[in-house]
Write an enzyme that holds these catalytic residues in place. Structure first.
Site, PDB file in Angstrom:
ATOM      1  N   GLU A   1      14.044  10.813 -51.115  1.00 35.47           N
ATOM      2  CA  GLU A   1      12.871  11.610 -51.476  1.00 35.47           C
ATOM      3  C   GLU A   1      12.099  12.067 -50.230  1.00 35.47           C
ATOM      4  O   GLU A   1      11.328  13.027 -50.290  1.00 35.47           O
ATOM      5  CB  GLU A   1      11.962  10.799 -52.420  1.00 35.47           C
ATOM      6  CG  GLU A   1      10.939  11.670 -53.126  1.00 35.47           C
ATOM      7  CD  GLU A   1      10.140  10.938 -54.211  1.00 35.47           C
ATOM      8  OE1 GLU A   1      10.610   9.889 -54.701  1.00 35.47           O
ATOM      9  OE2 GLU A   1       9.059  11.423 -54.560  1.00 35.47           O
TER      10      GLU A   1
ATOM     11  N   LEU B   1      16.878   3.333 -52.609  1.00 35.32           N
ATOM     12  CA  LEU B   1      18.269   3.722 -52.834  1.00 35.32           C
ATOM     13  C   LEU B   1      18.829   4.411 -51.606  1.00 35.32           C
ATOM     14  O   LEU B   1      19.950   4.136 -51.184  1.00 35.32           O
ATOM     15  CB  LEU B   1      18.356   4.648 -54.043  1.00 35.32           C
ATOM     16  CG  LEU B   1      18.053   3.977 -55.378  1.00 35.32           C
ATOM     17  CD1 LEU B   1      18.182   4.979 -56.504  1.00 35.32           C
ATOM     18  CD2 LEU B   1      18.986   2.799 -55.605  1.00 35.32           C
ATOM     19  N   ALA B   2      18.044   5.299 -51.009  1.00 37.68           N
ATOM     20  CA  ALA B   2      18.548   6.037 -49.858  1.00 37.68           C
ATOM     21  C   ALA B   2      18.705   5.120 -48.650  1.00 37.68           C
ATOM     22  O   ALA B   2      19.791   5.005 -48.069  1.00 37.68           O
ATOM     23  CB  ALA B   2      17.621   7.212 -49.541  1.00 37.68           C
ATOM     24  N   GLY B   3      17.630   4.440 -48.268  1.00 38.24           N
ATOM     25  CA  GLY B   3      17.668   3.600 -47.071  1.00 38.24           C
ATOM     26  C   GLY B   3      18.563   2.390 -47.241  1.00 38.24           C
ATOM     27  O   GLY B   3      19.332   2.039 -46.339  1.00 38.24           O
TER      28      GLY B   3
ATOM     29  N   HIS C   1       4.304  12.710 -59.954  1.00 39.27           N
ATOM     30  CA  HIS C   1       5.415  11.789 -60.111  1.00 39.27           C
ATOM     31  C   HIS C   1       6.437  11.852 -58.980  1.00 39.27           C
ATOM     32  O   HIS C   1       7.036  10.857 -58.604  1.00 39.27           O
ATOM     33  CB  HIS C   1       6.104  12.115 -61.430  1.00 39.27           C
ATOM     34  CG  HIS C   1       7.358  11.362 -61.691  1.00 39.27           C
ATOM     35  ND1 HIS C   1       7.375   9.995 -61.809  1.00 39.27           N
ATOM     36  CD2 HIS C   1       8.641  11.762 -61.855  1.00 39.27           C
ATOM     37  CE1 HIS C   1       8.618   9.602 -62.039  1.00 39.27           C
ATOM     38  NE2 HIS C   1       9.399  10.637 -62.052  1.00 39.27           N
TER      39      HIS C   1
ATOM     40  N   GLY D   1      13.180   2.103 -44.470  1.00 39.15           N
ATOM     41  CA  GLY D   1      13.211   2.221 -45.929  1.00 39.15           C
ATOM     42  C   GLY D   1      14.401   1.483 -46.490  1.00 39.15           C
ATOM     43  O   GLY D   1      15.500   1.488 -45.903  1.00 39.15           O
TER      44      GLY D   1
ATOM     45  N   ARG E   1      10.801  19.315 -66.895  1.00 36.56           N
ATOM     46  CA  ARG E   1       9.503  18.673 -66.706  1.00 36.56           C
ATOM     47  C   ARG E   1       8.368  19.637 -66.430  1.00 36.56           C
ATOM     48  O   ARG E   1       7.275  19.484 -66.984  1.00 36.56           O
ATOM     49  CB  ARG E   1       9.604  17.706 -65.539  1.00 36.56           C
ATOM     50  CG  ARG E   1      10.497  16.571 -65.895  1.00 36.56           C
ATOM     51  CD  ARG E   1      10.708  15.657 -64.753  1.00 36.56           C
ATOM     52  NE  ARG E   1      11.527  14.544 -65.240  1.00 36.56           N
ATOM     53  CZ  ARG E   1      11.940  13.556 -64.489  1.00 36.56           C
ATOM     54  NH1 ARG E   1      11.649  13.523 -63.213  1.00 36.56           N
ATOM     55  NH2 ARG E   1      12.666  12.590 -65.007  1.00 36.56           N
TER      56      ARG E   1
ATOM     57  N   SER F   1       9.477   6.707 -69.548  1.00 36.22           N
ATOM     58  CA  SER F   1      10.661   7.481 -69.190  1.00 36.22           C
ATOM     59  C   SER F   1      10.864   8.698 -70.085  1.00 36.22           C
ATOM     60  O   SER F   1      10.685   8.648 -71.293  1.00 36.22           O
ATOM     61  CB  SER F   1      11.905   6.613 -69.283  1.00 36.22           C
ATOM     62  OG  SER F   1      13.039   7.443 -69.249  1.00 36.22           O
TER      63      SER F   1
HETATM   64  C1  LIG Z   1       8.102   5.511 -62.211  1.00 35.38           C
HETATM   65  C2  LIG Z   1       9.250   6.321 -61.686  1.00 35.38           C
HETATM   66  C3  LIG Z   1      10.378   6.515 -62.471  1.00 35.38           C
HETATM   67  C4  LIG Z   1      11.448   7.263 -62.001  1.00 35.38           C
HETATM   68  N1  LIG Z   1      12.557   7.420 -62.799  1.00 35.38           N
HETATM   69  C5  LIG Z   1      13.624   8.092 -62.311  1.00 35.38           C
HETATM   70  C6  LIG Z   1      14.820   8.220 -63.091  1.00 35.38           C
HETATM   71  O1  LIG Z   1      14.922   7.719 -64.212  1.00 35.38           O
HETATM   72  N2  LIG Z   1      15.869   8.899 -62.552  1.00 35.38           N
HETATM   73  C7  LIG Z   1      15.810   9.452 -61.311  1.00 35.38           C
HETATM   74  O2  LIG Z   1      16.798  10.030 -60.877  1.00 35.38           O
HETATM   75  N3  LIG Z   1      14.690   9.326 -60.552  1.00 35.38           N
HETATM   76  C8  LIG Z   1      13.606   8.675 -61.024  1.00 35.38           C
HETATM   77  N4  LIG Z   1      12.480   8.556 -60.241  1.00 35.38           N
HETATM   78  C9  LIG Z   1      12.487   9.064 -58.876  1.00 35.38           C
HETATM   79  C10 LIG Z   1      13.260   8.126 -57.961  1.00 35.38           C
HETATM   80  O3  LIG Z   1      13.056   6.796 -58.379  1.00 35.38           O
HETATM   81  C11 LIG Z   1      12.833   8.220 -56.523  1.00 35.38           C
HETATM   82  O4  LIG Z   1      12.758   9.534 -56.124  1.00 35.38           O
HETATM   83  C12 LIG Z   1      13.838   7.531 -55.619  1.00 35.38           C
HETATM   84  O5  LIG Z   1      14.113   6.242 -56.093  1.00 35.38           O
HETATM   85  C13 LIG Z   1      13.348   7.470 -54.203  1.00 35.38           C
HETATM   86  O6  LIG Z   1      14.220   6.669 -53.449  1.00 35.38           O
HETATM   87  P1  LIG Z   1      14.060   6.573 -51.884  1.00 35.38           P
HETATM   88  O7  LIG Z   1      15.114   5.645 -51.428  1.00 35.38           O
HETATM   89  O8  LIG Z   1      14.040   7.929 -51.297  1.00 35.38           O
HETATM   90  O9  LIG Z   1      12.607   5.959 -51.642  1.00 35.38           O
HETATM   91  P2  LIG Z   1      11.911   4.605 -52.139  1.00 35.38           P
HETATM   92  O10 LIG Z   1      12.695   3.874 -53.137  1.00 35.38           O
HETATM   93  O11 LIG Z   1      10.502   4.961 -52.465  1.00 35.38           O
HETATM   94  O12 LIG Z   1      11.910   3.689 -50.867  1.00 35.38           O
HETATM   95  C14 LIG Z   1      11.062   3.885 -49.791  1.00 35.38           C
HETATM   96  C15 LIG Z   1      11.289   2.780 -48.805  1.00 35.38           C
HETATM   97  O13 LIG Z   1      10.643   3.102 -47.601  1.00 35.38           O
HETATM   98  C16 LIG Z   1       9.820   2.041 -47.173  1.00 35.38           C
HETATM   99  N5  LIG Z   1       8.709   2.632 -46.454  1.00 35.38           N
HETATM  100  C17 LIG Z   1       7.863   3.606 -46.868  1.00 35.38           C
HETATM  101  N6  LIG Z   1       7.016   3.920 -45.890  1.00 35.38           N
HETATM  102  C18 LIG Z   1       7.317   3.138 -44.844  1.00 35.38           C
HETATM  103  C19 LIG Z   1       6.788   2.994 -43.536  1.00 35.38           C
HETATM  104  N7  LIG Z   1       5.789   3.748 -43.099  1.00 35.38           N
HETATM  105  N8  LIG Z   1       7.342   2.050 -42.737  1.00 35.38           N
HETATM  106  C20 LIG Z   1       8.376   1.263 -43.160  1.00 35.38           C
HETATM  107  N9  LIG Z   1       8.920   1.393 -44.363  1.00 35.38           N
HETATM  108  C21 LIG Z   1       8.390   2.314 -45.193  1.00 35.38           C
HETATM  109  C22 LIG Z   1       9.450   1.316 -48.422  1.00 35.38           C
HETATM  110  O14 LIG Z   1       9.106   0.006 -48.099  1.00 35.38           O
HETATM  111  C23 LIG Z   1      10.735   1.428 -49.217  1.00 35.38           C
HETATM  112  O15 LIG Z   1      11.627   0.422 -48.789  1.00 35.38           O
HETATM  113  C24 LIG Z   1      11.395   7.829 -60.717  1.00 35.38           C
HETATM  114  C25 LIG Z   1      10.263   7.645 -59.934  1.00 35.38           C
HETATM  115  C26 LIG Z   1       9.184   6.913 -60.405  1.00 35.38           C
HETATM  116  C27 LIG Z   1       7.970   6.790 -59.552  1.00 35.38           C
END
Ligand SMILES: Cc1cc2nc3c(=O)[nH]c(=O)nc-3n(C[C@H](O)[C@H](O)[C@H](O)COP(=O)(O)OP(=O)(O)OC[C@H]3O[C@@H](n4cnc5c(N)ncnc54)[C@H](O)[C@@H]3O)c2cc1C
Ligand code: SF4
Ligand code: FES
Lengths: 248, 642
Positions: free
Chosen positions: B430, B48-50, B406, B45, B335, B289
């Protein structure tokens, strides 16, 4: 509504490509262009044919994954709009639409409409960053940034890295993409330390990746879904000039 | 319900809540800087986290392998976050503090999150802003040059930092640039267009992954000293959601099937401000948003099925139902509450638009008060997105919105160190269940993703690595060959069915079941029916799905087929979890458990715990474990936003 789509089909990187024409029926004007292609693919699958491969992810114009040349225009006929945001209401019922991948030496076709844009990542890794390790940053309000500077930096930072500028440019130049990143950091106080080295390295990498030179056609600006202005290219040139003088 | 505490050790450090993280950091075992490069860490991933985790561990000197599905790490779904990120900076001098952010988040999550984790999150929030600004993130600013803030759902202070309506994009590009700097330095190796299809365990410990190269279709094996999954959320189980089309549960689901416990799978968030559905072939729903609720007022006509144009409906014939029901928070109510309120008015026949399933979000008053320019500056790109999709101009007529799936608060169960129940396997962002309890407040997912990635995992992982020295294990080990074979067999099986229904048709049907019965309001009967319906759909899938193409080539339909296969299992677990949680809390609303005025009614006697599910084999009922939650700092009260 229904449309005919004339789509570029190419099995793999090395295969010879060709156009195929398909009729797609049962469409509604609210549908996005990619949903039209989804519908086509469902029809193809049902008939036992290979679906048309294309890239997409967010489907709301922010990730930069999608990108097709539609009737000769990168991201289609609508200005400031990504392929995924384009709606079928922009096309006439019964029309024939030509769909091709983003074509450029720097973006080899992988299959059908899917291209390899990893060159953009390599350009960013050549200095498209501020060198600051996690945990070593000063308080965020320690350096005030005037609102108009922050806004201008944001205008440039809004680039989604889709590559439409390259696809639209007669020289397949990546200058708008590169210029936007260089401009963002050159405006901000945080970007100053590496400012000139960054410009030189990024531009050299762009050249080495097979992108052409900018000769001011401004097709990039017209195709850009995020309204990135060609002023970014002018600024990039100045940064490069200053950077190469320093290097001497 | 047997509570087996032995496998759910949350490892919360001792001491007062304000000191836990500092003490913990001071006591974790360290890896000698010169030895770090000898350790390989896999990060799956680049969100933001990865992305933040891979970059930071690269900075520290580990050898990092970083994977993502998209063609570039910059496209992870974090990019789509619009509204903002919370931080307890108290720059507005409105009384904010880490304590208040902690309290709001615990309360917002309806007392189903771990206090110690949430406090740490609140504490780290300020460093995230410092880090992002230093990396060149162009946050919104005041004329004097200081950072601007706005308030966001469920908070009474202004602590949300934002970059127009593209906060996620800008934060992600910040993390991405840090990541690319490490790629430049050679400490991080990138593997885009790869999908993790399984985790490899050796002697019970996570030692690598098997993934599919999405361009060639080849299976690839990678070995490491630890594996971090940061693969995002699984709202796509509903088919229509605000998530990107490639979002999936596959990585975490396969970890679950290898023994990692799954925490609170039924805790999903339905966001109140999304564009209503327009047709059956729609592929996703677009979020507007929540920041819009700062200036937009939500209303429906007081008369049922009123088909006048909104402009023609006089003030006193409008029902501003959020302001009416929740006077203290009004349009900024959390929400879960806002979504349910919208569903209620629509179910009762007051909804607007062609389907009757939408409510107005009206900027008329704000435009009158502040001028169109101010509104354009605040929300310009959201307004144009709305205009583009609906062909309606929101400067002239109110937007129409409806709730949509969402965010998923549920995810892999992790301890305080973010380690799952498989040693050496971590879950970040997430993908884990940790900080948001039963409902996530706006602007706190970005905060959690970056806290996990920039600050938590880089610290906690050394504790594990220091105890597990590199031992030269590589992918020739038989455990890798075994898992590779298992993955290859599944691909072969999927391709071999060659039935008559497409993957998308199954996904769509699953989505219907989930939305109707495991969505905004749930009940015993509906959940039981969901379980049997999903089981039947799954059986049919493995007999009658049509995938097409080959395994050894670029074949997106095959990718989707694997993901939908997992959703068909996960959906059942979500329903099962919702069925056993006989209370309402946050986004989990059981119709049988509500207060007299229709609010979620918790049962702290029986359910003040995390439910963590253990896989017991295909077609076996999974085991439910409980991690009890204790509240020593926040007071367990009925949540009220009135
Ligand atoms: C439309 C929208 C608006 C949002 N607005 C806000 C906001 O304003 N404020 C807020 O705090 N939060 C908001 N959120 C929530 C927030 O954006 C997400 O919860 C957060 O960004 C998730 O980050 P993450 O790094 O955990 O995962 P993600 O950013 O989803 O990254 C997942 C990563 O894992 C990779 N991946 C997934 N599955 C696999 C696999 N099987 N093999 C290899 N790679 C894989 C993907 O390629 C990607 O790189 C919003 C969410 C959405 C959908
Ligand atoms: S400058 Fe515009 S067209 Fe070029 S990559 Fe960025 S957003 Fe796309
Ligand atoms: S799919 Fe994300 S910009 Fe089009």
């Amino acid at each position: 509504m229904k449309v005919n789509v004339k789509v570029w089909r190419q099995e793999n990187k090395d295969a010879q490509g060709r156009f195929e024409t398909y009729e797609v029926v049962n469409l509604i004007p609210e549908m996005s262009f990619l949903e039209m292609l989804d519908t086509l693919n469902e029809q193809l699958l049902k008939r036992g044919e290979r679906p048309v491969e294309f890239d997409s992810d967010c489907r709301e114009g922010i990730c930069g994954t999608c990108g097709l040349v539609i009737d000769g225009m990168a991201h289609g006929p609508k200005r400031a709009c990504t392929t995924c945001e384009l709606r079928m209401r922009n096309f006439n019922d019964g029309s024939t639409i030509t769909v091709e991948p983003f074509r450029a030496q720097g973006f080899p076709v992988l299959r059908d409409l899917v291209v390899d844009r990893s060159a953009f990542d390599r350009i960013i890794s050549a200095g498209g960053y501020v060198s600051v390790n996690s945990g070593s940053a000063p308080d965020a309000n320690a350096i005030p940034i005037p609102k108009d500077i922050a806004e201008r930096a944001m205008d440039s930072a809004a680039c989604i890295g889709c590559g439409a500028c390259v696809a639209a440019c007669p020289n397949a130049s990546a200058s708008l993409f590169v210029g936007a990143k260089i401009t963002q950091f050159s405006l901000l106080p945080q970007g100053q330390a590496e400012r000139h080295k960054r410009a030189v390295r990024m531009i050299e990498t762009m050249d080495n990746e097979g992108f052409g030179n900018c000769s001011n056609h401004a097709e990039c600006e017209a195709a850009c879904p995020k309204n990135i202005s060609i002023d970014n290219i002018a600024r990039m040139r100045r940064e490069y000039m200053k950077g190469s003088l320093k290097a001497v | 319900m047997i509570a087996d505490k032995s496998i759910l050790d949350s490892k919360i450090p001792e001491g007062p809540i304000q000191e836990k993280w500092a003490n913990h950091k001071a006591s974790v075992k360290l890896v000698n800087p010169a030895n770090k490069r000898k350790y390989t860490v896999i990060v799956v991933g680049t969100g933001l986290a990865g992305g933040a985790a891979a970059a930071t561990m690269g900075e520290l000197g580990y050898n990092v392998l970083n994977f993502c599905i998209q063609d570039s790490p910059r496209r992870a779904h974090s990019v789509a976050a619009q509204g903002g990120i919370n931080a307890a900076k108290n720059y507005q001098n409105d009384g904010d503090s880490a304590w208040r952010l902690f309290y709001d988040t615990i309360k917002g999550g309806d007392y189903r999150a771990r206090e110690a984790n949430v406090y740490r999150l609140a504490e780290l929030s300020t460093s995230i802003i410092d880090q992002s600004v230093a990396a060149g993130v162009p946050f919104a600013r005041e004329y004097g040059g200081t950072l601007a803030n706005r308030s966001f759902g469920g908070a009474q202070v202004s602590r949300t930092f934002y970059a127009r309506g593209q906060t996620g994009q800008q934060l992600l590009l910040g993390a991405y640039s840090a990541l690319m700097r490490q790629v430049d330095s050679g400490r991080v190796k990138l593997f885009p267009r790869r999908e993790m299809l399984d985790v490899v365990k050796v002697e019970g410990r996570a030692r690598g992954i098997v993934c599919r190269n999405l361009v060639t279709g080849e299976l690839e094996k990678y070995a490491a000293d630890a594996v971090c999954v940061a693969t995002g959320g699984y709202s796509t189980v509903f088919f229509l959601s605000t998530m990107a089309v490639n979002c999936n549960a596959t990585a975490i689901w396969r970890c679950y099937k290898q023994g990692a416990l799954f925490g609170n799978p039924c805790f999903t968030q339905i966001h109140p401000t999304c564009l209503p559905q327009a047709g059956d072939d729609q592929s996703k729903l677009t979020l507007m948003s929540e920041s819009l609720r700062n200036d937009g007022r939500v209303w429906v006509p007081k008369k049922k099925k009123d088909d006048r144009r909104p402009q023609d409906i006089p003030e006193d014939e409008r029902d501003y139902f959020l302001e009416r029901k929740y006077p203290a928070f009004g349009n900024l109510a959390p929400r879960d509450i806002s979504s349910r309120a919208a569903k209620e008015v629509c179910d009762a026949g007051y909804g607007v638009g062609p389907t009757g399933f939408s409510v107005y979000l009206d900027f008329g008053e704000a435009i009158g008060r502040l001028g169109e320019n101010v509104i354009r500056e605040r929300y310009g790109n959201l307004f144009s997105m709305y205009h583009e999709i609906t062909d309606e101009n929101p400067y002239e007529q109110p937007m129409r919105i409806y709730p949509a799936p969402h965010y998923t608060m549920g995810g892999l169960w992790v301890d305080y160190n973010l380690m799952t129940t498989i040693p050496g396997l971590y879950a970040l962002g997430e993908a884990n269940f940790s900080d948001h309890g039963a409902n996530r407040l706006g602007a706190s997912a970005l905060m959690q993703g970056l806290a996990d990635g920039y600050f938590v995992i880089p610290s906690t992982i050394s504790d594990f690595l220091a105890e597990h020295r590199p031992d030269g294990l590589n992918t020739t080990h038989e455990a890798f060959t075994e898992i590779e074979q298992k993955v290859a067999d599944q691909t072969k099986q999927l391709l071999g069915i060659n039935g008559s229904k497409t993957v998308r048709e199954y996904h769509w049907e699953l989505g219907r079941i989930m939305w109707e019965r495991v969505g905004m309001a749930r009940n015993d009967e509906g959940l039981k029916k969901a379980i049997t319906d999903i089981q039947a759909l799954r059986t049919d899938y493995w007999k009658n799905v049509k995938v097409g193409g080959e395994g050894q080539e670029l074949n997106k339909n095959l990718e989707f087929a694997g993901r939908v296969a997992d959703f068909l299992e996960l959906g059942e677990l979500m329903a099962r979890d919702a069925l056993t949680r006989e209370e309402s809390c946050g986004g989990h609303f059981r119709e049988e458990h509500q207060t007299d005025d229709g609010e979620a009614k918790r049962d702290d006697e029986r359910f003040c715990h995390v439910a963590a599910w253990e896989y017991k084999g295909d077609n076996e009922t999974p085991a439910r474990h409980e991690e009890n939650l204790t509240f020593d700092n926040a007071k367990l009260t009925q949540r009220s936003y009135k």
